[in-house]
Design an enzyme around this catalytic site. Structure first.
Site, short mmCIF file in Angstrom:
data_model
loop_
_atom_site.label_atom_id
_atom_site.label_comp_id
_atom_site.label_asym_id
_atom_site.label_seq_id
_atom_site.Cartn_x
_atom_site.Cartn_y
_atom_site.Cartn_z
N MET A 26 1.02 -1.15 0.27
CA MET A 26 0.33 0.00 0.11
C MET A 26 0.97 1.37 0.12
O MET A 26 1.35 1.66 0.69
CB MET A 26 -1.12 -0.14 1.17
CG MET A 26 -1.83 -1.12 1.47
SD MET A 26 -2.71 -1.15 2.43
CE MET A 26 -2.01 -2.44 3.54
N LEU A 27 0.63 2.06 -1.40
CA LEU A 27 1.77 2.60 -1.17
C LEU A 27 1.41 4.71 -0.21
O LEU A 27 0.17 4.12 0.28
CB LEU A 27 0.94 4.01 -2.35
CG LEU A 27 2.35 4.95 -3.33
CD1 LEU A 27 3.71 4.69 -3.87
CD2 LEU A 27 1.63 5.51 -4.37
N GLN A 77 7.69 -5.06 -4.07
CA GLN A 77 6.53 -5.24 -5.11
C GLN A 77 7.41 -4.23 -6.00
O GLN A 77 7.57 -2.96 -5.50
CB GLN A 77 5.04 -5.07 -4.70
CG GLN A 77 4.45 -4.73 -6.27
CD GLN A 77 3.23 -4.54 -6.13
OE1 GLN A 77 2.69 -2.84 -5.86
NE2 GLN A 77 2.02 -5.57 -5.91
N CYS A 107 -2.39 -1.79 -10.37
CA CYS A 107 -2.69 -0.13 -9.68
C CYS A 107 -3.33 0.51 -10.88
O CYS A 107 -2.59 0.60 -12.29
CB CYS A 107 -1.65 0.03 -9.06
SG CYS A 107 -1.61 1.50 -8.55
N GLY A 240 -5.80 -5.51 2.95
CA GLY A 240 -5.05 -4.67 3.29
C GLY A 240 -4.80 -3.90 3.98
O GLY A 240 -4.77 -3.83 4.89
N ARG A 241 -6.19 -2.31 3.88
CA ARG A 241 -6.02 -1.53 4.71
C ARG A 241 -6.57 -1.61 6.00
O ARG A 241 -6.02 -1.36 6.86
CB ARG A 241 -7.84 -0.80 4.10
CG ARG A 241 -7.31 0.05 2.73
CD ARG A 241 -8.62 0.85 2.03
NE ARG A 241 -9.70 -0.44 1.62
CZ ARG A 241 -10.87 -0.79 0.97
NH1 ARG A 241 -10.99 1.04 0.97
NH2 ARG A 241 -10.98 -1.50 -0.34
#
Length: 339
Positions: A26-27, A77, A107, A240-241
């Site tokens: 996650m950027l 990644q 993405c 993820g989040r």
């Protein structure tokens, strides 16, 4: 889990990575400070770096491959579509001890598309296969792909399977599938994580049709109970989040998903374990909020969570802020709970 230099030089096969549970790249979120924090709570979770472009690694001024040794198992990644550049970066990653190299084919941001990588590469499976092959030729660590179930109007199951067929033919055996398609135009990256509907069944079908491949799933997973349901059908779950905004969920990953018998670490012990790391970062010239921004959600859902968040947010960015800020934030929680 990573190969040491002797194994690499002898050309021995790499150890198989456990992909039962992983944390999504996650950027701006999954930097090395977050990953160190996450590793304190789960020994088994496979961690991913933020997406790093080949251009940044090959031509940037910073060290984009830096990490803490405690982070293993750790995957890099990569974002890119030039096979030569990707091979160079994969080789550098293997030399630095990374356990896996993952190619971003998911993405959807405009910036990524302009660089001809990310989700738009789903439309070019032959190029993705060439990129995978180029990387596999120069490393003996796994080369994997993270992708979507489709893009724009190209969202049929046949489109997905054609992509898998072409890329797996070049030796890629590990795919993580974000169970949403991506709209390359009209939706922001944030909207692309929320608006396209989830289609878990399509990913399940992929595993049934390709039983020899390692298939993991990503998208909308917020509990370990959900993860267990997915693991009944698939090889791995990527969160993820939720793993960022509610990080203490990681404290039970090893026990619930990986069969560990060790005791679950307490939030207080997580904080105590972070203090030496924070002090070392400060001594090297770093700032407290570089690390504490990742710890904001540690008490999510508990009494006192707001006091913790507020104190860190208001004080960690100040010049000279040190570990006393973290200690005081925790004391504020205890005071609020006992009132």
């Amino acid at each position: 889990m990573n190969l040491d230099k002797t194994q690499q030089h002898q050309g021995l096969a790499p150890k198989t990575l456990d992909r039962t549970f992983s944390i999504a790249p996650m950027l701006d979120w999954t930097d090395r400070h977050y990953r160190y924090f996450a590793r304190l709570m789960s020994a088994n979770a496979l961690l991913y770096t933020e997406m790093v472009t080949t251009g940044a690694i090959l031509h940037g001024r910073g060290d984009y491959l830096a990490y803490n040794q405690e982070e293993h198992p750790l995957a890099l990644q990569l974002g890119g579509s030039n096979p030569v550049d990707l091979a160079r970066c994969a080789k550098l990653a293997a030399e630095r001890g990374y356990d896996e190299v993952n190619l971003n084919v998911g993405c959807p941001s405009d910036r990524v598309q302009n660089g001809r990588f990310g989700a738009c590469l789903m439309a070019e499976p032959e190029l993705v296969a060439e990129c995978v092959d180029a990387m596999k030729q120069v490393v003996d660590i796994p080369v994997t792909v993270k992708t979507r179930i489709g893009i724009d109007e190209q969202d049929s199951y046949a489109f997905l399977t054609q992509f898998i067929d072409v890329v797996s033919a070049k030796g890629c055996t590990d795919f993580t599938i974000h169970a949403r398609k991506a709209w390359l135009q009209g939706l922001s990256p944030k909207e692309n994580r929320e608006i396209p509907p989830l289609d878990y069944e399509r990913v399940y079908q992929l595993k049934r049709d390709y039983p020899a491949l390692n298939i993991g799933i990503n998208g909308g997973i917020t509990t370990l109970e959900q993860a267990q349901l997915h693991l009944a059908q698939l090889d791995g779950v990527m969160m993820g989040r939720e793993a960022y905004q509610n990080p203490y969920i990681l404290a039970q990953v090893d026990q619930v998903l990986c069969g560990s018998q060790k005791a679950v670490i307490s939030r207080e012990d997580v904080i105590e374990a972070m203090l030496p790391y924070i002090e070392a970062h400060l001594l090297s010239g770093g700032r407290l909020n570089h690390i504490t921004r990742h710890m904001i959600g540690l008490f999510q859902g508990l009494p006192g969570a707001r006091a913790w968040r507020r104190y860190l947010s208001e004080n960690a960015h100040k010049n000279g802020a040190g570990i006393e800020v973290v200690k005081q934030a925790f004391q504020n929680i205890q005071a609020e709970v006992t009132e």
